[in-house]
Design a protein around this motif. Structure first.
Motif, PDB file in Angstrom:
ATOM      1  N   PHE A  52       0.827  -1.211   0.000  1.00  0.00           N
ATOM      2  CA  PHE A  52       0.000   0.000   0.000  1.00  0.00           C
ATOM      3  C   PHE A  52       0.862   1.263   0.000  1.00  0.00           C
ATOM      4  N   SER A  53       2.064   1.161   0.552  1.00  0.00           N
ATOM      5  CA  SER A  53       2.935   2.332   0.713  1.00  0.00           C
ATOM      6  C   SER A  53       3.803   2.610  -0.502  1.00  0.00           C
ATOM      7  N   ASN A  54       3.699   1.779  -1.535  1.00  0.00           N
ATOM      8  CA  ASN A  54       4.544   1.915  -2.720  1.00  0.00           C
ATOM      9  C   ASN A  54       4.169   3.187  -3.494  1.00  0.00           C
ATOM     10  N   PRO A  55       5.032   4.203  -3.519  1.00  0.00           N
ATOM     11  CA  PRO A  55       4.677   5.459  -4.188  1.00  0.00           C
ATOM     12  C   PRO A  55       4.689   5.372  -5.705  1.00  0.00           C
ATOM     13  N   LYS A  56       5.369   4.375  -6.246  1.00  0.00           N
ATOM     14  CA  LYS A  56       5.480   4.288  -7.701  1.00  0.00           C
ATOM     15  C   LYS A  56       4.190   3.813  -8.365  1.00  0.00           C
ATOM     16  N   ILE A  57       3.356   3.102  -7.614  1.00  0.00           N
ATOM     17  CA  ILE A  57       2.129   2.569  -8.192  1.00  0.00           C
ATOM     18  C   ILE A  57       1.155   3.690  -8.534  1.00  0.00           C
ATOM     19  N   ALA A  58       1.120   4.719  -7.698  1.00  0.00           N
ATOM     20  CA  ALA A  58       0.208   5.849  -7.895  1.00  0.00           C
ATOM     21  C   ALA A  58      -1.244   5.387  -7.949  1.00  0.00           C
ATOM     22  N   ASP A  59      -1.567   4.381  -7.134  1.00  0.00           N
ATOM     23  CA  ASP A  59      -2.957   3.966  -7.010  1.00  0.00           C
ATOM     24  C   ASP A  59      -3.727   5.084  -6.306  1.00  0.00           C
ATOM     25  N   THR A  60      -4.988   5.249  -6.647  1.00  0.00           N
ATOM     26  CA  THR A  60      -5.720   6.414  -6.154  1.00  0.00           C
ATOM     27  C   THR A  60      -6.823   6.061  -5.167  1.00  0.00           C
ATOM     28  N   ILE A  61      -7.091   6.978  -4.276  1.00  0.00           N
ATOM     29  CA  ILE A  61      -8.189   6.836  -3.325  1.00  0.00           C
ATOM     30  C   ILE A  61      -9.545   6.804  -4.045  1.00  0.00           C
ATOM     31  N   PRO A  62      -9.782   7.646  -5.076  1.00  0.00           N
ATOM     32  CA  PRO A  62     -11.054   7.519  -5.790  1.00  0.00           C
ATOM     33  C   PRO A  62     -11.296   6.117  -6.348  1.00  0.00           C
ATOM     34  N   ARG A  63     -10.244   5.418  -6.783  1.00  0.00           N
ATOM     35  CA  ARG A  63     -10.434   4.045  -7.265  1.00  0.00           C
ATOM     36  C   ARG A  63     -10.882   3.131  -6.130  1.00  0.00           C
ATOM     37  N   LEU A  64     -10.274   3.298  -4.959  1.00  0.00           N
ATOM     38  CA  LEU A  64     -10.640   2.457  -3.816  1.00  0.00           C
ATOM     39  C   LEU A  64     -12.048   2.773  -3.321  1.00  0.00           C
ATOM     40  N   ALA A  65     -12.453   4.026  -3.461  1.00  0.00           N
ATOM     41  CA  ALA A  65     -13.748   4.445  -2.926  1.00  0.00           C
ATOM     42  C   ALA A  65     -14.906   4.101  -3.844  1.00  0.00           C
ATOM     43  N   GLN A  66     -14.636   3.782  -5.094  1.00  0.00           N
ATOM     44  CA  GLN A  66     -15.730   3.526  -6.022  1.00  0.00           C
ATOM     45  C   GLN A  66     -16.410   2.190  -5.725  1.00  0.00           C
ATOM     46  N   ASP A  67     -17.699   2.114  -6.088  1.00  0.00           N
ATOM     47  CA  ASP A  67     -18.450   0.859  -6.043  1.00  0.00           C
ATOM     48  C   ASP A  67     -18.521   0.263  -4.639  1.00  0.00           C
ATOM     49  N   GLY A  68     -18.596   1.127  -3.626  1.00  0.00           N
ATOM     50  CA  GLY A  68     -18.659   0.633  -2.252  1.00  0.00           C
ATOM     51  C   GLY A  68     -19.861  -0.231  -1.966  1.00  0.00           C
ATOM     52  N   SER A  69     -20.973  -0.015  -2.689  1.00  0.00           N
ATOM     53  CA  SER A  69     -22.167  -0.816  -2.433  1.00  0.00           C
ATOM     54  C   SER A  69     -21.955  -2.280  -2.782  1.00  0.00           C
ATOM     55  N   ASN A  70     -20.975  -2.560  -3.635  1.00  0.00           N
ATOM     56  CA  ASN A  70     -20.608  -3.947  -3.915  1.00  0.00           C
ATOM     57  C   ASN A  70     -19.415  -4.393  -3.083  1.00  0.00           C
ATOM     58  N   ARG A  71     -18.516  -3.470  -2.768  1.00  0.00           N
ATOM     59  CA  ARG A  71     -17.283  -3.861  -2.085  1.00  0.00           C
ATOM     60  C   ARG A  71     -17.445  -3.991  -0.573  1.00  0.00           C
ATOM     61  N   GLN A  72     -18.182  -3.079   0.043  1.00  0.00           N
ATOM     62  CA  GLN A  72     -18.349  -3.156   1.494  1.00  0.00           C
ATOM     63  C   GLN A  72     -18.974  -4.492   1.933  1.00  0.00           C
ATOM     64  N   PRO A  73     -20.036  -4.971   1.261  1.00  0.00           N
ATOM     65  CA  PRO A  73     -20.621  -6.254   1.681  1.00  0.00           C
ATOM     66  C   PRO A  73     -19.714  -7.454   1.466  1.00  0.00           C
ATOM     67  N   LYS A  74     -18.709  -7.311   0.615  1.00  0.00           N
ATOM     68  CA  LYS A  74     -17.811  -8.437   0.341  1.00  0.00           C
ATOM     69  C   LYS A  74     -16.514  -8.361   1.136  1.00  0.00           C
ATOM     70  N   PHE A  75     -16.048  -7.143   1.416  1.00  0.00           N
ATOM     71  CA  PHE A  75     -14.722  -6.975   1.997  1.00  0.00           C
ATOM     72  C   PHE A  75     -14.728  -6.576   3.472  1.00  0.00           C
ATOM     73  N   ILE A  76     -15.777  -5.894   3.944  1.00  0.00           N
ATOM     74  CA  ILE A  76     -15.812  -5.389   5.312  1.00  0.00           C
ATOM     75  C   ILE A  76     -16.871  -6.083   6.158  1.00  0.00           C
ATOM     76  N   LEU A  77     -18.095  -6.111   5.686  1.00  0.00           N
ATOM     77  CA  LEU A  77     -19.207  -6.601   6.512  1.00  0.00           C
ATOM     78  C   LEU A  77     -19.102  -8.077   6.892  1.00  0.00           C
ATOM     79  N   PRO A  78     -18.467  -8.944   6.083  1.00  0.00           N
ATOM     80  CA  PRO A  78     -18.290 -10.325   6.557  1.00  0.00           C
ATOM     81  C   PRO A  78     -17.457 -10.411   7.837  1.00  0.00           C
ATOM     82  N   SER A  79     -16.419  -9.590   7.965  1.00  0.00           N
ATOM     83  CA  SER A  79     -15.637  -9.569   9.207  1.00  0.00           C
ATOM     84  C   SER A  79     -16.495  -9.062  10.365  1.00  0.00           C
TER      85      SER A  79
END
Length: 494
Positions: A362-389
């Motif tokens: 996650f800390s790799n600066p060369k990737i330049a991955d963006t927060i908007p990419r991570l934040a998109q489509d939360g209605s599909n991602r939250q139930p799969k990645f967070i709510l099961p825990s």
């Protein structure tokens, strides 16, 4: 001066980047892949390219396919460069580029007859998919295939003019059965728990609406192996295209940037054969579940956890979020206190060490991955990645202060502005409904939890509702920074 990427230009390109050591004319198609996006071209296509470079299995080349308008755009760009892709791998200590040639064709989106004909070709023994977590027509809360989705209903009513990936797969399997050709294996490459089982449910579920007997045949004869895939792959934009042109002197209309790390764990269920991917690092195991639990909960869950506090603090890049001590420490505490303890053991893997690897990635600066990419489509991602825990901890009678905070941060994000007052641009098919629920939660915080298709039974927990309500109230009254600090200090409790 740049060189336009093409087969004819590979001799010129190799001065700056690696190129295939095999001759493309020797490749024959063995796989049709739906969803030729960045992740597929940085992952499955790279593994196959490595295998072909090693001199193995040249009869397993990829034919691309798709059903979305964006797929036609990708097809046109790749066709103009002979289906080659420049892959730029970026680690903290090195960067390198190589051109992959594992794809040899791309079927025209919308050409149902042409796609079905290719699927019916006996040479095609695997059909793979990378269609995102939201592409499987499943109910977010239950994880069960939804046969009432309008797109599925439409395909069931008019299978000859199917519009979905699953309609095409069903039609291809039917053509093979009718011609007594053994069925291809269907292999999902998406980040979904039990992705093979989910894909099976979608294919069989649609088939059952059309012909129950044929659905029974699919259940009895078609393999759907589960798999875990992993490689951080950001979106391509003008920046990435420019870097490839400047640093490698290659004119590539849609290059792919990714981290050096990659992982693929697969169940070995391929009745019609498969490429010898174990020769290039793919792990074949009897049960993928422990690996995918680990990856989806720790990595994808980690991405989902940091997305919204970072967005609310006006942070654009993922590595910048990890440079913010509040977010980095929030993630570490959440993972160690609430996520990792409910993950079953993984063979020959220390989960603490795995998290350290994730933190570094996650800390790799060369990737330049963006927060908007991570934040998109939360209605599909939250139930799969967070709510099961969250559900697992509640079932064990354990607290969910941090996980409830993640849900509250997601709700706060849908207020529509950051802590500094900047407008947030949403990228979620349910954005309008989510924002309406977030607005209603100003008066009644549990209004956001009333999104039952997302929160399911988790929302019925008195403890979760209490923790969520307090976290949301604190976020709105004190702001993101103060709330994260209260959590880190162990003081975010009602």
């Amino acid at each position: 001066m740049t060189t336009k990427l093409s087969l004819a230009a590979l001799d010129a390109v190799k001065a700056k980047a690696g190129v295939p050591s095999y001759d493309r004319v020797d490749l024959k198609a063995g796989i049709v892949h739906f969803g030729v996006g960045n992740f597929h071209r940085a992952h499955q296509a790279v593994y196959l390219d490595d295998l072909f470079n090693a001199g193995h299995d040249h009869d397993w080349a990829i034919v691309g396919a798709g059903v979305l308008p964006s797929d036609e755009q990708m097809r046109a760009k790749l066709a103009a460069q002979d289906y080659l892709t420049t892959v730029v791998e970026q680690d903290n200590n090195r960067t390198g580029a190589h051109v992959t040639g594992a794809m040899i064709d791309y079927l025209k989106p919308g050409d149902v007859a042409g796609i079905v004909a290719r699927l019916a070709d006996p040479a095609i023994r695997i059909v793979s998919l990378t269609i995102t977590e939201g592409g499987y027509f499943i109910d977010p809360a239950s994880g069960v295939f939804n046969p009432t989705h309008p797109a599925i209903v439409a395909d069931a009513q008019k299978p000859a003019s199917t519009k979905t990936v699953f309609g095409l797969i069903v039609a291809g399997l039917k053509a093979r059965r009718d011609r007594q050709i053994p069925p291809f294996t269907v292999m999902s490459c998406d980040n979904i728990p039990g992705n093979g089982e989910v894909t099976h449910a979608a294919v069989s579920g649609l088939a059952r609406l059309i012909d129950p007997d044929f659905a029974d045949w699919i259940d009895a004869n078609v393999a759907f192996p589960n798999g875990m895939v992993d490689r951080i792959t950001p979106a391509t934009g003008a920046r990435e295209i420019g870097i490839v042109a400047t640093d490698y002197e290659i004119e590539d209309a849609w290059p792919v940037f990714c981290e050096e790390f990659k992982q693929w764990v697969l169940e070995d269920r391929f009745p019609q054969g498969r490429p010898a991917l174990e020769k290039v690092g793919v792990q074949f195991v009897p049960d993928v579940a422990p690996y995918e639990h680990m990856k989806i909960r720790i990595l994808n869950g980690g991405h989902a956890a940091i997305a919204y506090p970072a967005a609310l603090l006006d942070i654009h890049f993922v590595h910048e979020a990890m440079e913010e001590p509040l977010i980095r420490d929030f993630l570490a505490k959440l993972e160690h206190d609430e996520i990792i303890p409910v993950i079953p053991p993984v063979p020959n893997t220390d989960l603490g060490d795995y998290y350290k690897l994730i933190e570094t990635r996650f800390s790799n600066p060369k990737i330049a991955d963006t927060i908007p990419r991570l934040a998109q489509d939360g209605s599909n991602r939250q139930p799969k990645f967070i709510l099961p825990s969250t559900a697992d901890r509640l079932a064990r009678g354990e607290d969910v202060v941090g996980l409830a905070l993640v849900s509250a941060l997601w709700c706060r994000y849908f207020d529509g502005t950051t802590d500094s007052g900047k407008r947030i641009d949403f990228n979620d098919q349910n954005a309008e409904r989510l924002q309406a629920a977030a607005n209603a939660a100003r008066e009644d915080p549990t209004a956001f939890l009333a999104l039952s298709d997302i929160f399911g039974e988790v929302a019925q927990s008195d403890l979760f509702r209490k923790r969520f309500t307090h976290a949301l109230k604190t976020l709105r009254e004190k702001g993101t920074r103060a709330t994260l600090q209260l959590y880190l200090d162990g003081k975010l409790t009602a």
